[in-house]
Write an enzyme that holds these catalytic residues in place. Structure first.
Site, PDB file in Angstrom:
ATOM      1  N   ASP A 192     -20.114   3.303 -74.757  1.00 34.64           N
ATOM      2  CA  ASP A 192     -19.113   4.780 -73.638  1.00 34.64           C
ATOM      3  C   ASP A 192     -20.791   4.992 -72.406  1.00 34.64           C
ATOM      4  O   ASP A 192     -21.287   5.148 -72.615  1.00 34.64           O
ATOM      5  CB  ASP A 192     -18.580   6.006 -74.015  1.00 34.64           C
ATOM      6  CG  ASP A 192     -19.387   6.318 -75.888  1.00 34.64           C
ATOM      7  OD1 ASP A 192     -20.689   6.313 -75.770  1.00 34.64           O
ATOM      8  OD2 ASP A 192     -18.728   6.983 -76.771  1.00 34.64           O
ATOM      9  N   ASN A 216     -14.626  15.786 -84.783  1.00 36.54           N
ATOM     10  CA  ASN A 216     -13.223  15.798 -84.947  1.00 36.54           C
ATOM     11  C   ASN A 216     -13.209  14.314 -85.393  1.00 36.54           C
ATOM     12  O   ASN A 216     -11.981  13.977 -85.012  1.00 36.54           O
ATOM     13  CB  ASN A 216     -12.843  16.499 -82.818  1.00 36.54           C
ATOM     14  CG  ASN A 216     -13.501  15.542 -81.700  1.00 36.54           C
ATOM     15  OD1 ASN A 216     -13.942  14.296 -81.773  1.00 36.54           O
ATOM     16  ND2 ASN A 216     -13.137  15.652 -80.836  1.00 36.54           N
ATOM     17  N   HIS A 262     -13.464  11.445 -83.552  1.00 33.37           N
ATOM     18  CA  HIS A 262     -13.774  10.869 -82.309  1.00 33.37           C
ATOM     19  C   HIS A 262     -14.503   9.726 -82.334  1.00 33.37           C
ATOM     20  O   HIS A 262     -15.827   9.969 -83.397  1.00 33.37           O
ATOM     21  CB  HIS A 262     -13.548  11.291 -81.244  1.00 33.37           C
ATOM     22  CG  HIS A 262     -15.527  11.626 -81.159  1.00 33.37           C
ATOM     23  ND1 HIS A 262     -15.698  13.056 -79.535  1.00 33.37           N
ATOM     24  CD2 HIS A 262     -16.373  11.682 -80.778  1.00 33.37           C
ATOM     25  CE1 HIS A 262     -16.711  13.210 -80.357  1.00 33.37           C
ATOM     26  NE2 HIS A 262     -16.808  12.083 -80.512  1.00 33.37           N
ATOM     27  N   GLU A 275     -11.156  10.064 -78.266  1.00 34.69           N
ATOM     28  CA  GLU A 275     -10.580  12.065 -78.822  1.00 34.69           C
ATOM     29  C   GLU A 275      -9.490  11.808 -79.855  1.00 34.69           C
ATOM     30  O   GLU A 275      -8.493  10.347 -79.862  1.00 34.69           O
ATOM     31  CB  GLU A 275     -10.388  12.880 -77.684  1.00 34.69           C
ATOM     32  CG  GLU A 275     -11.222  12.574 -76.915  1.00 34.69           C
ATOM     33  CD  GLU A 275     -12.706  13.575 -77.722  1.00 34.69           C
ATOM     34  OE1 GLU A 275     -12.564  13.500 -78.479  1.00 34.69           O
ATOM     35  OE2 GLU A 275     -13.897  13.766 -76.847  1.00 34.69           O
TER      36      GLU A 275
HETATM   37  C1  F6R Z   1     -21.812   8.596 -78.054  1.00 36.43           C
HETATM   38  C2  F6R Z   1     -20.068   8.110 -79.220  1.00 36.43           C
HETATM   39  C3  F6R Z   1     -19.885   9.456 -80.221  1.00 36.43           C
HETATM   40  C4  F6R Z   1     -20.971  10.296 -80.894  1.00 36.43           C
HETATM   41  C5  F6R Z   1     -21.002  10.918 -81.384  1.00 36.43           C
HETATM   42  C6  F6R Z   1     -21.691  11.928 -82.023  1.00 36.43           C
HETATM   43  O1  F6R Z   1     -21.586   6.862 -77.444  1.00 36.43           O
HETATM   44  O2  F6R Z   1     -19.943   7.242 -78.892  1.00 36.43           O
HETATM   45  O3  F6R Z   1     -18.640   9.280 -80.469  1.00 36.43           O
HETATM   46  O4  F6R Z   1     -21.123   8.992 -81.456  1.00 36.43           O
HETATM   47  O5  F6R Z   1     -20.553  12.706 -80.215  1.00 36.43           O
HETATM   48  O6  F6R Z   1     -22.387  12.509 -81.317  1.00 36.43           O
HETATM   49  P1  F6R Z   1     -23.782  13.077 -82.167  1.00 36.43           P
HETATM   50  O7  F6R Z   1     -24.900  11.962 -82.698  1.00 36.43           O
HETATM   51  O8  F6R Z   1     -24.608  13.433 -80.669  1.00 36.43           O
HETATM   52  O9  F6R Z   1     -23.395  14.198 -83.276  1.00 36.43           O
END
Ligand code: F6R
Length: 241
Positions: free
Chosen positions: A67, A136, A138, A143
């Site tokens: 992403d 959450n 994701h 989301e």
């Molecule tokens: C990042 C991504 C997100 C993160 C998630 C956890 O490329 O796709 O799904 O893996 O938000 O983020 P952290 O690792 O910062 O807790």
């Protein structure tokens, strides 16, 4: 689904790093799916260190990131392009045309999503996908409520995702409101998936993931439809399991 329990973040990073390096040794032209954020940073440090010490080569490896924020220039320190350069690509010998991240500054964003999805197919799909998990549930920036059939698409970030990620920005207002993300179907097409989680702030999400129902309201639950998922999580993230 396989679960590897680790004591802490460093051990989680090491376990994931070892799996990735083994795969590269057995398939030097592997397509790696990559994530950003706090979770994979330790893995990327481990890969960088291994490259320096043991010379594991990424010259034939291709990478596809999950992403990118919409509206940030590639050189913006908060863009995922910048993150990947700083934390991984600048330390390894990737061929510069072999690393791919959605372009969140594209003039035609819908077209960019189509281009990216096509690119994944042209590369023969992702061999090994690294995932973090949002509080959450994701995965990528898919989301809650995202259809499991989704391909690469534009998302409006959930309020709690923007709040969680505001730790990297000067203020919450600076966090982009939208992103491009690989869809859930795109992620599920990966041949193998490593889901990483560390720390108490992921404990509830992991509990729901491991014991909850499969539902579009909890995107990570889609991974239960996949045949080859390994969860690597530390003691704090597994505190309810
Ligand atoms: C990042 C991504 C997100 C993160 C998630 C956890 O490329 O796709 O799904 O893996 O938000 O983020 P952290 O690792 O910062 O807790």
């Amino acid at each position: 689904m396989r679960l590897i329990r680790t004591e802490n973040y460093a051990e989680m990073s090491l376990e994931a790093g070892k799996i990735i390096i083994d795969k590269i040794h057995s398939n030097p032209g592997l397509t790696l799916g990559l994530a950003t954020g706090s979770t994979p940073k330790g893995v990327y440090d481990y890969l960088s260190q291994d490259h320096k010490v043991n010379g594991t080569s990424y010259h034939q490896v291709k990478s596809i990131n999950l992403d990118e924020y919409i509206g940030l220039k590639v050189q913006d320190p908060n863009s995922y392009h910048y993150f990947m350069g700083q934390n991984l690509f600048n330390h390894l010998d990737f061929h510069e045309n072999h690393t791919h991240i959605p372009n969140g500054a594209a003039g035609d964003l819908e077209q960019e999503c189509l281009r990216y999805e096509q690119l994944i197919k042209e590369l023969g799909g992702v061999d090994l996908q690294i995932l973090g998990i949002g509080q959450n549930g994701h995965i990528g920036f898919n989301e809650p409520g995202t259809p499991f059939s989704s391909q690469t698409h534009i998302v409006t970030l959930a309020k709690n995702t923007r709040e969680a990620n505001s730790r990297f920005f000067n203020s919450l207002e600076d966090v982009p409101t939208q992103a491009i993300t690989m869809g859930i179907a795109s992620i599920l097409e990966s041949k193998e998936i490593l889901l990483l989680a560390s720390g108490e702030r992921k404990a509830e999400a992991l509990l729901k993931f491991m014991n909850g129902e499969i539902s579009e309201e909890f995107p990570a639950s889609a991974l239960k439809h996949h045949q080859n998922v390994t969860v690597i999580a530390d003691r704090d993230a597994l505190k309810y399991i």
